[in-house]
Design a protein around this motif. Structure first.
Motif, PDB file in Angstrom:
ATOM      1  N   SER A   1       2.851   1.023   8.356  1.00 43.82           N
ATOM      2  CA  SER A   1       2.949  -0.137   7.470  1.00 43.82           C
ATOM      3  C   SER A   1       3.012   0.350   6.029  1.00 43.82           C
ATOM      4  O   SER A   1       2.661   1.492   5.724  1.00 43.82           O
ATOM      5  N   ARG A   2       3.431  -0.523   5.143  1.00 45.38           N
ATOM      6  CA  ARG A   2       3.445  -0.166   3.718  1.00 45.38           C
ATOM      7  C   ARG A   2       2.046   0.183   3.238  1.00 45.38           C
ATOM      8  O   ARG A   2       1.866   1.098   2.432  1.00 45.38           O
ATOM      9  N   GLN A   3       1.059  -0.531   3.745  1.00 44.16           N
ATOM     10  CA  GLN A   3      -0.320  -0.244   3.331  1.00 44.16           C
ATOM     11  C   GLN A   3      -0.753   1.142   3.802  1.00 44.16           C
ATOM     12  O   GLN A   3      -1.397   1.882   3.067  1.00 44.16           O
ATOM     13  N   GLU A   4      -0.391   1.517   5.025  1.00 40.97           N
ATOM     14  CA  GLU A   4      -0.731   2.853   5.525  1.00 40.97           C
ATOM     15  C   GLU A   4      -0.056   3.932   4.674  1.00 40.97           C
ATOM     16  O   GLU A   4      -0.663   4.957   4.347  1.00 40.97           O
ATOM     17  N   LEU A   5       1.193   3.701   4.304  1.00 41.37           N
ATOM     18  CA  LEU A   5       1.896   4.656   3.447  1.00 41.37           C
ATOM     19  C   LEU A   5       1.253   4.718   2.064  1.00 41.37           C
ATOM     20  O   LEU A   5       1.058   5.798   1.510  1.00 41.37           O
ATOM     21  N   GLN A   6       0.895   3.556   1.507  1.00 44.88           N
ATOM     22  CA  GLN A   6       0.250   3.524   0.190  1.00 44.88           C
ATOM     23  C   GLN A   6      -1.089   4.252   0.231  1.00 44.88           C
ATOM     24  O   GLN A   6      -1.419   5.021  -0.674  1.00 44.88           O
ATOM     25  N   ASP A   7      -1.849   4.032   1.298  1.00 45.86           N
ATOM     26  CA  ASP A   7      -3.134   4.721   1.438  1.00 45.86           C
ATOM     27  C   ASP A   7      -2.924   6.233   1.502  1.00 45.86           C
ATOM     28  O   ASP A   7      -3.713   7.001   0.953  1.00 45.86           O
ATOM     29  N   ALA A   8      -1.851   6.666   2.141  1.00 46.15           N
ATOM     30  CA  ALA A   8      -1.583   8.095   2.297  1.00 46.15           C
ATOM     31  C   ALA A   8      -1.211   8.763   0.971  1.00 46.15           C
ATOM     32  O   ALA A   8      -1.595   9.895   0.724  1.00 46.15           O
ATOM     33  N   VAL A   9      -0.466   8.052   0.109  1.00 41.88           N
ATOM     34  CA  VAL A   9      -0.042   8.657  -1.160  1.00 41.88           C
ATOM     35  C   VAL A   9      -1.014   8.356  -2.295  1.00 41.88           C
ATOM     36  O   VAL A   9      -0.907   8.956  -3.368  1.00 41.88           O
ATOM     37  N   GLY A  10      -1.944   7.449  -2.079  1.00 42.60           N
ATOM     38  CA  GLY A  10      -2.936   7.125  -3.112  1.00 42.60           C
ATOM     39  C   GLY A  10      -2.277   6.595  -4.361  1.00 42.60           C
ATOM     40  O   GLY A  10      -1.372   5.776  -4.320  1.00 42.60           O
ATOM     41  N   ASP A  11      -2.744   7.082  -5.513  1.00 46.09           N
ATOM     42  CA  ASP A  11      -2.228   6.616  -6.809  1.00 46.09           C
ATOM     43  C   ASP A  11      -0.985   7.352  -7.254  1.00 46.09           C
ATOM     44  O   ASP A  11      -0.447   7.081  -8.328  1.00 46.09           O
ATOM     45  N   GLU A  12      -0.544   8.319  -6.448  1.00 41.13           N
ATOM     46  CA  GLU A  12       0.612   9.132  -6.853  1.00 41.13           C
ATOM     47  C   GLU A  12       1.883   8.298  -6.981  1.00 41.13           C
ATOM     48  O   GLU A  12       2.724   8.554  -7.856  1.00 41.13           O
ATOM     49  N   TYR A  13       2.052   7.309  -6.117  1.00 40.42           N
ATOM     50  CA  TYR A  13       3.215   6.414  -6.152  1.00 40.42           C
ATOM     51  C   TYR A  13       2.756   4.999  -5.864  1.00 40.42           C
ATOM     52  O   TYR A  13       1.719   4.772  -5.230  1.00 40.42           O
ATOM     53  N   VAL A  14       3.560   4.027  -6.281  1.00 43.31           N
ATOM     54  CA  VAL A  14       3.347   2.637  -5.902  1.00 43.31           C
ATOM     55  C   VAL A  14       4.489   2.299  -4.953  1.00 43.31           C
ATOM     56  O   VAL A  14       5.659   2.387  -5.323  1.00 43.31           O
ATOM     57  N   ILE A  15       4.144   1.928  -3.740  1.00 41.82           N
ATOM     58  CA  ILE A  15       5.155   1.593  -2.736  1.00 41.82           C
ATOM     59  C   ILE A  15       5.350   0.090  -2.727  1.00 41.82           C
ATOM     60  O   ILE A  15       4.396  -0.674  -2.602  1.00 41.82           O
ATOM     61  N   SER A  16       6.599  -0.337  -2.904  1.00 46.68           N
ATOM     62  CA  SER A  16       6.875  -1.775  -2.943  1.00 46.68           C
ATOM     63  C   SER A  16       7.851  -2.140  -1.853  1.00 46.68           C
ATOM     64  O   SER A  16       8.444  -1.333  -1.214  1.00 46.68           O
TER      65      SER A  16
END
Length: 145
Positions: free
Chosen positions: A130-145
């Protein structure tokens, strides 16, 4: 779904074709060779069902290889069933590891350069995330939209 076929240029397309057969298990399907110069004007090969085109440099047409221009800005993403075996075979045949095979939120993969300057991301089948799982994996390094 649309089809996109990469068209590569190599300083020595015949040697590149030989490499792709050894390293990637490619099957060459077409080769047009200039009988006077021996250069390849057009060739095609298939890797795991993906078609790729290649030719020698054509300076008059403005076509140059990564070897001539320094480094390619393009990466080719090739999805295969067994990324580890594929990657190991490519390295054994002469590819250079840029990033070793690792696991990530979207699957397993690694990056390499073939001896002709092309950059390949060899990846396994995608792992749904999910987008949330990907966002959790990259942390603050990127914003996934």
């Amino acid at each position: 779904m649309a089809t996109l076929t990469p068209y590569l240029c190599a300083k020595d397309a015949a040697a590149a074709l030989d490499f792709y057969v050894r390293a990637f298990g490619a099957e060459e399907t077409t080769r047009w060779t200039d009988p006077q110069t021996g250069t390849i004007g057009h060739a095609e090969f298939v890797v795991d069902g993906a078609r790729v085109m290649i030719a020698d440099e054509w300076p008059d047409g403005g076509v140059f290889s990564p070897t001539t221009i320094g480094r390619t800005p393009v990466s080719l993403v090739l999805q295969v069933q067994d990324v580890d075996a594929f990657f190991e075979r490519a390295v054994a045949a002469g590819a250079t590891v840029e990033r070793p095979v690792t696991d990530s939120p979207h699957g397993r993969g690694g990056w390499l350069f073939d001896p002709f300057g092309h950059r390949w991301h060899i990846s396994g089948p995608e792992t749904p995330a999910s987008r949330q799982e990907l966002q959790d994996a990259v942390g603050d390094e990127y914003v996934i939209s």
